[in-house]
Design an enzyme around this catalytic site. Structure first.
Site: not given
Ligand code: OXD
Ligand code: MN
Length: 583
Positions: A70, A227, A249, A251, A276, A368
């Site tokens: 991102r 989130h 993210s 974690c 998520d 991913r």
């Molecule tokens: C993030 C994801 O970056 O879920 O939080 O991909």
């Molecule tokens: Mn996420």
């Protein structure tokens, strides 16, 4: 099903007039359509079919080298007033943003096909689900959206002739880093994303809609778009209680959502509802009820193994798209931390020949898997319940080497909001930029809150006043380190031991020690049965609060709060009370 919704038809026409595709294909979500698109993507080399025996129905894809995460510095919230986006977001006036992006989209689909994807976030038929339409020139996006959302006719059916849907325009254009923008227009219910092909930037149902746009809608409509993972814990008597958790993210959120309790927790089982995102509303019973708006997992591959997360790995054994991992010569995939020996030879995420001796990692750290949630061995029987699941506890957490103890409970709702508002963690590879820098990440929403974060805290405080039976709020930290910088707590499945204490607190089964930061467990109330090499003394070590460290932490919170133009009074009061308790 032919789309008859006038607002959708008009908008698609408008987008096509701008992007000028050669063809427009309406996505229906059928199996025949999937087969056709996969065959096309394989024939152009955009995707590679993996070995049908080892990984049936699975595909492999590489993004452009410059496009692997991102891009927060290129993500904008475009509201008429700058203050409405707040200091945590990049802002651009809507007219300027449209003026900037229109030339980038103009004619960008010439020679290409434009796919129109109607999709549903949330279970079909649920009154809390929401519809989006994404137009894109990427088959990869279509095939990923097919896993991550309920896509095609099912969404058009739910939409009917309503005008209440989110407009998403995505174009790969030239995948030009310098002109990559992810723009959100909350006032128009619209998202424009250009010059990227990476999931988090282009699967518009996920972060863009379900968090940034949805958090705006939730603020207006009186609910929460968060989130957060959602998990269920079944006790030996068959009763199930549900917990949500917000973690920055990469974690360990997916790991926690799918954890397997240790052998000592006989008769307990953990179910995944989501890994998520949680949309939460107040139910008629005065409790908070959560749905997972997504239909799949877009998980970080490296580190996912039969040891760290068997349920995630097993979820990916069929019908999964792998992005930026190692491709082996026999049509299999591999990544660092998979727990299996690397292939003798393969192709790395950059498309170069790779061997275990190569100096660079084979898989991108943010590579991913996109896998259907329904395939998860521990998926909750309630994961598609239209009403969602009732939440007993909310967890906040991050990576803190020294500050936060293993677990503590907030004194009350507003204190819990403060704990979430002051959350911090090290940055990870999920976002482009530095890795390993500590940053404040309130409720793990820093990159995802689609409006002024001060207003967001105020919304949480206001929600607390409306929830008659609110969940209890906790902070957890699996990442305390010893003097050698090594993690003390074993983590993974053993995190269940902390969840047990959390539920015991919710059920009024144990009391706790009142400390300046909140209620902490008595060490004897965390079950350590069967934990080899981890002693009561080790536990006591990570249930300590260091006053000097917290004096710095308070300074850090003051600096963090000083940046807010609309910090609610309740948060200032909480900070003052924290200082008072340490005095
Ligand atoms: C993030 C994801 O970056 O879920 O939080 O991909
Ligand atoms: Mn996420």
């Amino acid at each position: 099903m032919v789309c008859t919704n006038k607002s959708v038809l008009e908008w698609v026409e408008e987008m096509a007039a701008l992007t000028k595709p050669d063809r427009i294909v309406w996505i229906d979500g059928s199996k025949a359509e999937k087969d056709r698109l996969e065959a096309e993507a394989v024939s152009t080399g955009e995707m590679v079919r993996l070995d049908e025996k080892k990984l049936p129905g699975c595909l492999y894809h590489r993004t452009a080298l410059n496009d692997v995460a991102r891009v927060e510095h290129r993500t904008f919230i475009c509201t008429s007033k700058k203050e409405d986006a707040g200091h945590t977001n990049n802002w651009m006036a809507p007219a300027d943003a449209y003026a900037k992006l229109r030339p980038l989209f103009d004619g960008s689909m010439k020679g290409r096909t434009m796919y129109v994807i109607p999709y549903l976030m949330g279970p079909a038929g649920s009154p809390v689900s929401k519809v989006g339409v994404e137009v894109t020139d990427s088959i990869y996006v279509v095939l990923n959206m097919r896993i991550m959302t309920r896509m095609g006719d099912i969404a058009l059916k739910q939409l009917g002739d309503s005008n209440d849907w989110v407009r998403g325009l995505h174009g790969k254009a030239q995948v030009d880093e310098e002109n990559r923008y992810i723009m959100h227009f909350p006032e128009d219910n619209a998202i424009w994303s250009v010059n990227s092909g990476y999931g988090g930037n282009v699967l518009l149902g996920k972060k863009c809609f379900s968090l940034r746009i949805a958090s705006n809608l939730a603020h207006k409509e009186g609910w929460l778009a968060e989130h957060m993972l959602i998990l269920g814990i079944e006790a030996p008597d068959g009763s199930v209680q549900y917990v949500t958790g917000a973690f920055p993210s990469a974690c360990g959120k997916t790991n926690l959502a799918m954890l397997i309790p240790p052998a000592s927790a006989k008769g307990y089982k953990v179910y995944t509802v989501g890994d998520d995102i949680a949309w939460m509303r107040i139910g008629e019973d005065g409790r908070l009820w959560a749905i997972n708006p997504e239909a799949g997992f877009f998980g970080v591959a490296p580190g996912t193994s039969m040891k760290s997360n068997p349920n995630a790995l097993l979820t990916t054994k069929a019908n999964t798209i792998f992005t930026n991992v190692v491709l082996t010569e026999d049509g299999d995939v591999w990544w660092e931390g998979m727990g299996t020996p690397p292939p003798a030879k393969g192709t790395d995420w950059k498309g170069n020949p790779w061997t275990p001796g190569s100096p660079e990692k084979g898989a991108n750290p943010n590579s991913r898997f996109t896998a259907p949630a329904a395939q998860c061995p521990c998926i909750s029987p309630k994961w598609e319940a239209p009403e969602g699941v009732p939440i007993s506890a909310i967890l906040f957490g991050g990576r803190r080497a020294k500050t936060a103890p293993l677990v503590y409970q907030s004194f009350d709702w507003n204190h819990g909001v403060f704990v979430g508002a002051t959350m911090a963690s090290e940055t990870t590879a999920a976002a482009a930029g530095n890795v390993g820098v500590v940053r404040r990440d309130p409720m793990a929403m820093l990159p995802f809150c689609g409006y002024n974060m001060g207003d967001y805290f105020a919304h949480w405080v206001a929600m607390g006043q409306r929830i008659k039976n609110p969940p209890k709020i906790f902070n957890v930290n699996w990442f305390r380190t010893d003097e050698n910088g090594k993690f003390v707590w074993p983590g993974f499945g053993d995190n269940f031991r902390v969840l047990e204490w959390v539920l015991d607190r919710c059920n009024g089964k144990v009391d706790a020690v009142s400390t300046p930061i909140g209620y902490m467990p008595k060490p004897e109330d965390i079950d350590l049965t069967g934990l080899d090499g981890f002693t009561r003394k080790d536990l006591e070590g990570i249930l300590t609060i260091d006053r000097d460290v917290w004096a710095d932490e308070i300074k850090g919170i003051e600096e963090h709060f000083a940046k807010f133009d609309r910090l609610p009074a309740e948060m200032r009061e909480q900070l003052a009370a924290l200082k008072q308790r340490f005095a």
